[in-house]
Design a protein around this motif. Sequence first.
Motif, PDB file in Angstrom:
ATOM      1  N   LEU A  55       0.591  -1.280  -0.640  1.00 49.85           N
ATOM      2  CA  LEU A  55       0.113  -0.412  -0.065  1.00 49.85           C
ATOM      3  C   LEU A  55       0.680   0.931   0.129  1.00 49.85           C
ATOM      4  O   LEU A  55       1.598   1.383   0.857  1.00 49.85           O
ATOM      5  N   ARG A  56       0.262   2.652  -0.898  1.00 52.67           N
ATOM      6  CA  ARG A  56       1.821   3.222  -0.563  1.00 52.67           C
ATOM      7  C   ARG A  56      -0.083   4.683  -0.555  1.00 52.67           C
ATOM      8  O   ARG A  56      -0.773   4.850  -1.457  1.00 52.67           O
ATOM      9  N   VAL A  57       0.182   5.114   0.835  1.00 54.72           N
ATOM     10  CA  VAL A  57      -0.349   6.719   0.816  1.00 54.72           C
ATOM     11  C   VAL A  57      -0.143   7.740   0.565  1.00 54.72           C
ATOM     12  O   VAL A  57       1.092   7.839   1.166  1.00 54.72           O
ATOM     13  N   SER A  58      -0.529   8.479  -0.157  1.00 62.14           N
ATOM     14  CA  SER A  58      -0.034   9.819  -0.296  1.00 62.14           C
ATOM     15  C   SER A  58      -1.601  10.851  -0.379  1.00 62.14           C
ATOM     16  O   SER A  58      -3.148  10.267   0.202  1.00 62.14           O
ATOM     17  N   MET A  59      -1.370  12.033  -0.723  1.00 63.43           N
ATOM     18  CA  MET A  59      -2.435  12.727  -0.613  1.00 63.43           C
ATOM     19  C   MET A  59      -1.604  14.740  -0.658  1.00 63.43           C
ATOM     20  O   MET A  59      -0.764  14.639  -1.556  1.00 63.43           O
ATOM     21  N   ASP A  60      -2.960  15.036  -1.746  1.00 65.09           N
ATOM     22  CA  ASP A  60      -2.821  16.811  -2.199  1.00 65.09           C
ATOM     23  C   ASP A  60      -4.035  17.565  -1.463  1.00 65.09           C
ATOM     24  O   ASP A  60      -4.592  16.793  -0.904  1.00 65.09           O
ATOM     25  N   TYR A  61      -3.962  18.485  -1.979  1.00 65.95           N
ATOM     26  CA  TYR A  61      -4.946  19.163  -1.702  1.00 65.95           C
ATOM     27  C   TYR A  61      -5.808  20.514  -2.842  1.00 65.95           C
ATOM     28  O   TYR A  61      -5.432  20.250  -3.953  1.00 65.95           O
ATOM     29  N   GLY A  62      -7.014  19.995  -2.928  1.00 65.79           N
ATOM     30  CA  GLY A  62      -7.631  20.463  -3.936  1.00 65.79           C
ATOM     31  C   GLY A  62      -8.659  21.479  -3.478  1.00 65.79           C
ATOM     32  O   GLY A  62      -8.622  22.876  -2.326  1.00 65.79           O
ATOM     33  N   GLU A  63      -9.481  22.555  -3.724  1.00 65.17           N
ATOM     34  CA  GLU A  63      -9.977  23.548  -3.693  1.00 65.17           C
ATOM     35  C   GLU A  63     -10.528  23.806  -2.232  1.00 65.17           C
ATOM     36  O   GLU A  63     -11.642  23.035  -1.460  1.00 65.17           O
ATOM     37  N   GLY A  64     -10.210  25.344  -1.803  1.00 59.98           N
ATOM     38  CA  GLY A  64     -10.873  24.897  -0.248  1.00 59.98           C
ATOM     39  C   GLY A  64     -10.140  24.203   1.000  1.00 59.98           C
ATOM     40  O   GLY A  64     -11.018  24.344   1.846  1.00 59.98           O
ATOM     41  N   TYR A 101      -4.994   9.435  -2.178  1.00 58.68           N
ATOM     42  CA  TYR A 101      -4.726   8.704  -2.866  1.00 58.68           C
ATOM     43  C   TYR A 101      -4.706   6.951  -2.224  1.00 58.68           C
ATOM     44  O   TYR A 101      -3.483   6.917  -1.866  1.00 58.68           O
ATOM     45  N   ARG A 102      -5.461   6.037  -2.765  1.00 57.54           N
ATOM     46  CA  ARG A 102      -5.118   4.701  -2.103  1.00 57.54           C
ATOM     47  C   ARG A 102      -3.451   4.107  -4.055  1.00 57.54           C
ATOM     48  O   ARG A 102      -4.621   3.688  -5.215  1.00 57.54           O
ATOM     49  N   ASN A 103      -2.514   4.459  -3.449  1.00 59.04           N
ATOM     50  CA  ASN A 103      -1.516   3.333  -4.440  1.00 59.04           C
ATOM     51  C   ASN A 103      -2.060   4.279  -6.227  1.00 59.04           C
ATOM     52  O   ASN A 103      -2.281   3.727  -7.092  1.00 59.04           O
ATOM     53  N   GLY A 104      -1.775   5.807  -6.178  1.00 59.38           N
ATOM     54  CA  GLY A 104      -2.439   6.412  -6.902  1.00 59.38           C
ATOM     55  C   GLY A 104      -3.922   6.278  -7.502  1.00 59.38           C
ATOM     56  O   GLY A 104      -3.926   7.350  -7.996  1.00 59.38           O
ATOM     57  N   GLU A 105      -4.769   5.339  -6.452  1.00 60.72           N
ATOM     58  CA  GLU A 105      -6.242   6.383  -6.945  1.00 60.72           C
ATOM     59  C   GLU A 105      -6.551   7.464  -6.094  1.00 60.72           C
ATOM     60  O   GLU A 105      -6.192   7.151  -5.080  1.00 60.72           O
ATOM     61  N   ASP A 106      -7.150   8.049  -6.541  1.00 60.10           N
ATOM     62  CA  ASP A 106      -7.637   9.329  -6.065  1.00 60.10           C
ATOM     63  C   ASP A 106      -9.955   7.847  -5.348  1.00 60.10           C
ATOM     64  O   ASP A 106      -9.969   8.018  -5.586  1.00 60.10           O
ATOM     65  N   VAL A 107      -9.209   8.059  -4.091  1.00 59.00           N
ATOM     66  CA  VAL A 107     -10.166   7.480  -3.473  1.00 59.00           C
ATOM     67  C   VAL A 107     -11.005   9.017  -1.550  1.00 59.00           C
ATOM     68  O   VAL A 107     -11.810   7.784  -0.932  1.00 59.00           O
ATOM     69  N   THR A 108     -10.647   9.691  -2.038  1.00 59.69           N
ATOM     70  CA  THR A 108     -11.345  11.037  -1.684  1.00 59.69           C
ATOM     71  C   THR A 108     -12.698  10.310  -0.754  1.00 59.69           C
ATOM     72  O   THR A 108     -13.143  10.918   0.250  1.00 59.69           O
ATOM     73  N   ASP A 109     -13.613   9.987  -1.298  1.00 60.80           N
ATOM     74  CA  ASP A 109     -15.217  10.054  -1.504  1.00 60.80           C
ATOM     75  C   ASP A 109     -15.287   8.631  -0.659  1.00 60.80           C
ATOM     76  O   ASP A 109     -15.896   8.234  -0.617  1.00 60.80           O
ATOM     77  N   GLN A 110     -14.494   7.457  -1.688  1.00 61.06           N
ATOM     78  CA  GLN A 110     -14.573   6.117  -1.322  1.00 61.06           C
ATOM     79  C   GLN A 110     -14.249   6.325   0.393  1.00 61.06           C
ATOM     80  O   GLN A 110     -15.213   4.987   0.868  1.00 61.06           O
ATOM     81  N   ILE A 111     -13.972   6.833   0.675  1.00 63.19           N
ATOM     82  CA  ILE A 111     -13.090   6.006   1.800  1.00 63.19           C
ATOM     83  C   ILE A 111     -14.323   6.843   3.182  1.00 63.19           C
ATOM     84  O   ILE A 111     -14.313   6.220   4.822  1.00 63.19           O
ATOM     85  N   ARG A 112     -15.387   7.719   2.808  1.00 69.14           N
ATOM     86  CA  ARG A 112     -16.354   7.787   3.861  1.00 69.14           C
ATOM     87  C   ARG A 112     -17.253   6.916   3.562  1.00 69.14           C
ATOM     88  O   ARG A 112     -18.440   7.286   4.600  1.00 69.14           O
ATOM     89  N   LEU A 113     -16.988   6.252   3.612  1.00 67.90           N
ATOM     90  CA  LEU A 113     -18.469   5.049   2.568  1.00 67.90           C
ATOM     91  C   LEU A 113     -18.480   4.709   4.466  1.00 67.90           C
ATOM     92  O   LEU A 113     -17.641   4.029   5.260  1.00 67.90           O
ATOM     93  N   PRO A 114     -19.832   4.877   5.146  1.00 71.97           N
ATOM     94  CA  PRO A 114     -20.277   4.230   6.568  1.00 71.97           C
ATOM     95  C   PRO A 114     -19.271   2.249   6.455  1.00 71.97           C
ATOM     96  O   PRO A 114     -18.493   2.536   7.712  1.00 71.97           O
TER      97      PRO A 114
END
Length: 228
Positions: free
Chosen positions: A68-77, A83-96
Amino acid sequence: MENGKKISVAIDGPSGAGKSTIARRAAQNLGFVYVDTGAIYRTVGYHTYCSGVDPVDKKAVAALLPGLRVSMDYGEGGLQRMYRNGEDVTDQIRLPEVSMITSHISAIPEVRAFLLEMQRHMAREYSVVMDGRDIGTVVLPDADVKIFLTASTEDRARRRYKELLERGTPQSLEELLRETEERDYNDSHRAVSPLRPADGAVLLDTTGNTFEQSLHQILAIIKERTGL
């Protein structure tokens, strides 16, 4: 602070206390970098979920980490994108379902060690507002400002209910109240880095507050403690 010293603000507290939203806005106001450590842990939780591994099986979860490679950056606001292995998972990680998995895997020593240096590196490089469960106690024990942000269980469950409703993934208030109580118990009773106020932390209870009231209080504490 003089001589270009980096300022670190640690905001800890239970699930649903509003840490992330308040910390992000406070960081924007101060010109600091916001670090949502809960989102970092959720990324590991989502990876566990996608791998089909039982989050209670500590050895199996630990075995996932080398891949696993965990990374991050900053968007609007100032939104922290994960990111999970380069894939943007910002929305998925908030699933119940990811929330409860994260509550389990965040108690695993190997997971905490895996992410610790990533968090400390951010504080060395930037002035930060960092929120989580053990920022002031473990991650940044020498933080310039330590705040323990909390609210009643009912208040936190209602906030989560509203958040999920707006996101289009609603849950019943009764279920959220039960999950909030379960997460509180798990977080405060885990053997590694249990949730508790750090030494010298300012306790701030936001029950019944508007967002702006809580933000004003947080900023006042930070400015008072740092002389900004």
